[in-house]
Design an enzyme around this catalytic site. Sequence first.
Site, PDB file in Angstrom:
ATOM      1  CE  LYS A  55      -3.595  -2.434   2.503  1.00 38.38           C
ATOM      2  NZ  LYS A  55      -4.202  -2.541   3.806  1.00 38.38           N
ATOM      3  CD  GLN A  99      -3.047  -4.275   7.201  1.00 38.70           C
ATOM      4  OE1 GLN A  99      -3.268  -3.137   6.582  1.00 38.70           O
ATOM      5  NE2 GLN A  99      -3.363  -5.401   6.710  1.00 38.70           N
ATOM      6  CG  ASP A 122      -9.419   0.014   6.717  1.00 41.36           C
ATOM      7  OD1 ASP A 122      -9.104  -0.286   5.726  1.00 41.36           O
ATOM      8  OD2 ASP A 122      -8.580   0.021   7.680  1.00 41.36           O
TER       9      ASP A 122
HETATM   10  N1  GUN Z   1      -6.689  -6.574   7.067  1.00 44.62           N
HETATM   11  C1  GUN Z   1      -7.222  -7.164   5.888  1.00 44.62           C
HETATM   12  N2  GUN Z   1      -7.794  -6.421   5.104  1.00 44.62           N
HETATM   13  C2  GUN Z   1      -7.546  -5.165   5.783  1.00 44.62           C
HETATM   14  C3  GUN Z   1      -8.318  -4.004   5.203  1.00 44.62           C
HETATM   15  O1  GUN Z   1      -9.106  -3.856   4.451  1.00 44.62           O
HETATM   16  N3  GUN Z   1      -8.037  -2.946   6.140  1.00 44.62           N
HETATM   17  C4  GUN Z   1      -7.239  -3.100   7.365  1.00 44.62           C
HETATM   18  N4  GUN Z   1      -7.124  -2.123   7.888  1.00 44.62           N
HETATM   19  N5  GUN Z   1      -6.879  -4.314   7.798  1.00 44.62           N
HETATM   20  C5  GUN Z   1      -6.955  -5.252   7.029  1.00 44.62           C
END
Ligand code: GUN
Length: 292
Positions: A55, A99, A122
Amino acid sequence: MSSRNNLIDGRAIAQQIHLETSARVSALAKRGIQPGLVFIRVGEDPASQVYVGMKEKKCAELGIRSVTQVLPGSTSQSELVGMIDSFNADPQWHGILVQAPLPRHIDPATIYSRVAPSKDVDGFHPLNVGRLMLGDPTGFTPCTPGGVHELLIRSKVQLEGAEVVVLGRGNIVGKPMAALLVQKGRNANCTVTLCHSATRDIPTHCRRADIVIAAMGVPAFLKADMIRPGAVVIDVGVNRIPDPTARGGSRLVGDVDFAEVQPKAGLITPNPGGVGPMTIAMLLANTVRAAE
Ligand code: GUN
């Protein structure tokens, strides 16, 4: 048969969205604004390290400023809350992503409701979850179901009136996916069946579906005899399974038995290269929207 090209190219569609996002970043730059996204990672989950790294790299490519705060697994909930509060109050950061998964001693609901709703790229804050449920487009849509929705729209899959089966009721994918597709209006209007571990007869539900979205986290669960010929199949699963012949002794598989299902499907996402790139594309689009 397996050479038939019925693949939904998630990488190509994500790239198209990145181009659109990049144009919006340029427009913001003319106003003297650079979108900023904070990643907070707690502990040393290997998959999370990889995801956040990917990311960050995309942020840099698109001209989005990002910073990653890595906290030890022993961090207390109140320390994490304090860090979120400080980024909530800092106007140079437009998006905050904590995360998942978090260490066991930290309550995810407390953490995700602490992120300011206007920075919740998110889409996990209860206010944004509520907006999604209400069909209010001013909220942030969670990135993975938002990405699946865009894949379906941009692949010109008929959604209005479609029978959709979502496998899995998780808060990150299954539940918001169902909420997106049942809304009244264009590019939705589906009849959605949400199947889960207590569903009595999953194959019967799946065989009726025009679209099956697999997001329950069971390796190669969806088999060819569970779909209707011509069905659209979306594989959200990311499962690490032991494989002595693979480098590192394990490999990743989706929730769909791709080799079996692909010849029978109308359209299908490869995995990797289907949903994964879309999740990142939607995150960056959400971040730019937060800055706008
Ligand atoms: N862990 C797995 N998918 C995601 C997501 O879309 N956002 C976050 N913050 N953590 C994740």
